[in-house]
Design an enzyme around this catalytic site. Sequence first.
Site, PDB file in Angstrom:
ATOM      1  CG  ASP A   1     -18.791 -34.077  88.364  1.00  0.00           C
ATOM      2  OD1 ASP A   1     -19.642 -33.200  88.631  1.00  0.00           O
ATOM      3  OD2 ASP A   1     -19.033 -35.284  88.411  1.00  0.00           O
TER       4      ASP A   1
ATOM      5  CG  ASN B   1     -21.932 -44.420  90.889  1.00  0.00           C
ATOM      6  OD1 ASN B   1     -21.326 -45.149  91.656  1.00  0.00           O
ATOM      7  ND2 ASN B   1     -21.964 -43.105  91.025  1.00  0.00           N
TER       8      ASN B   1
ATOM      9  CD  GLN C   1     -25.473 -45.121  84.898  1.00  0.00           C
ATOM     10  OE1 GLN C   1     -25.819 -46.286  85.128  1.00  0.00           O
ATOM     11  NE2 GLN C   1     -24.976 -44.742  83.736  1.00  0.00           N
TER      12      GLN C   1
ATOM     13  CG  HIS D   1     -20.350 -40.948  84.181  1.00  0.00           C
ATOM     14  ND1 HIS D   1     -21.623 -41.294  83.775  1.00  0.00           N
ATOM     15  CD2 HIS D   1     -20.429 -40.707  85.513  1.00  0.00           C
ATOM     16  CE1 HIS D   1     -22.436 -41.258  84.808  1.00  0.00           C
ATOM     17  NE2 HIS D   1     -21.744 -40.916  85.878  1.00  0.00           N
TER      18      HIS D   1
ATOM     19  CG  HIS E   1     -17.416 -40.195  89.118  1.00  0.00           C
ATOM     20  ND1 HIS E   1     -17.941 -38.939  89.328  1.00  0.00           N
ATOM     21  CD2 HIS E   1     -18.470 -40.989  88.802  1.00  0.00           C
ATOM     22  CE1 HIS E   1     -19.249 -38.969  89.162  1.00  0.00           C
ATOM     23  NE2 HIS E   1     -19.606 -40.196  88.838  1.00  0.00           N
TER      24      HIS E   1
HETATM   25  P1  5GP Z   1     -23.295 -40.323  88.481  1.00  0.00           P
HETATM   26  O1  5GP Z   1     -24.087 -39.972  89.694  1.00  0.00           O
HETATM   27  O2  5GP Z   1     -24.172 -40.670  87.310  1.00  0.00           O
HETATM   28  O3  5GP Z   1     -22.227 -41.338  88.738  1.00  0.00           O
HETATM   29  O4  5GP Z   1     -22.482 -39.013  88.127  1.00  0.00           O
HETATM   30  C1  5GP Z   1     -22.932 -38.045  87.245  1.00  0.00           C
HETATM   31  C2  5GP Z   1     -22.002 -36.866  87.398  1.00  0.00           C
HETATM   32  O5  5GP Z   1     -22.180 -36.006  86.271  1.00  0.00           O
HETATM   33  C3  5GP Z   1     -22.277 -36.028  88.644  1.00  0.00           C
HETATM   34  O6  5GP Z   1     -21.119 -36.016  89.467  1.00  0.00           O
HETATM   35  C4  5GP Z   1     -22.647 -34.665  88.092  1.00  0.00           C
HETATM   36  O7  5GP Z   1     -22.113 -33.617  88.865  1.00  0.00           O
HETATM   37  C5  5GP Z   1     -22.072 -34.693  86.688  1.00  0.00           C
HETATM   38  N1  5GP Z   1     -22.833 -33.898  85.740  1.00  0.00           N
HETATM   39  C6  5GP Z   1     -24.162 -33.935  85.533  1.00  0.00           C
HETATM   40  N2  5GP Z   1     -24.525 -33.081  84.566  1.00  0.00           N
HETATM   41  C7  5GP Z   1     -23.367 -32.497  84.140  1.00  0.00           C
HETATM   42  C8  5GP Z   1     -23.090 -31.514  83.147  1.00  0.00           C
HETATM   43  O8  5GP Z   1     -23.969 -30.999  82.447  1.00  0.00           O
HETATM   44  N3  5GP Z   1     -21.793 -31.154  82.988  1.00  0.00           N
HETATM   45  C9  5GP Z   1     -20.787 -31.702  83.739  1.00  0.00           C
HETATM   46  N4  5GP Z   1     -19.563 -31.281  83.512  1.00  0.00           N
HETATM   47  N5  5GP Z   1     -21.011 -32.634  84.677  1.00  0.00           N
HETATM   48  C10 5GP Z   1     -22.295 -33.028  84.880  1.00  0.00           C
END
Ligand code: 5GP
Length: 141
Positions: free
Chosen positions: A30, A86, A93, A99, A101
């Site tokens: 992440d 999420n 999300q 995805h 985590h």
């Molecule tokens: P969500 O909030 O959708 O559960 O988590 C999305 C996750 O994706 C976040 O923890 C964020 O830091 C990660 N993320 C978003 N954009 C990128 C990216 O371009 N590269 C990587 N490696 N992680 C990303």
Amino acid sequence: MNDCIFCKIVDGTIPSTKVYEDENVYAFMDVSPLTKGHTLLVPKTHVKDLFEMPEEVAANLYAVAPKIANAIKSAFNPAGLNTINNNGAFAGQTVFHYHLHFIPRYDETDGLKVKWETKQSEFTPDVLGQVAAQIKENLNS
Ligand code: 5GP
Ligand code: ZN
């Protein structure tokens, strides 16, 4: 999907720090981690969330989950590990490609709160039975 960040990570258009890859899934760091080792596991095929995930995609993805978890455990010996997914903006999300985590936990000050105030008193055994029946009626819909 053309405008999906994680599809671009999977196809290499956007760089990422890869942890694991096979024909079905891709795991990477992440970019904005909560703790050391915070890793994301995604299906290579674009699936928006768990609601839209075909069983075969889920089987392939969750088959790899213990491998990722155990690699993090061996690498960093965390006190615990949360796997979090999420689904939907309301649930937190922000990237709409499924995805999972993997968040290793080292101490209680890391900022992740997964405790909730139970509503157990509202959910008597009768109510739980009704709720379960509603879910069961919808298992194949
Ligand atoms: P969500 O909030 O959708 O559960 O988590 C999305 C996750 O994706 C976040 O923890 C964020 O830091 C990660 N993320 C978003 N954009 C990128 C990216 O371009 N590269 C990587 N490696 N992680 C990303
Ligand atoms: Zn995608």
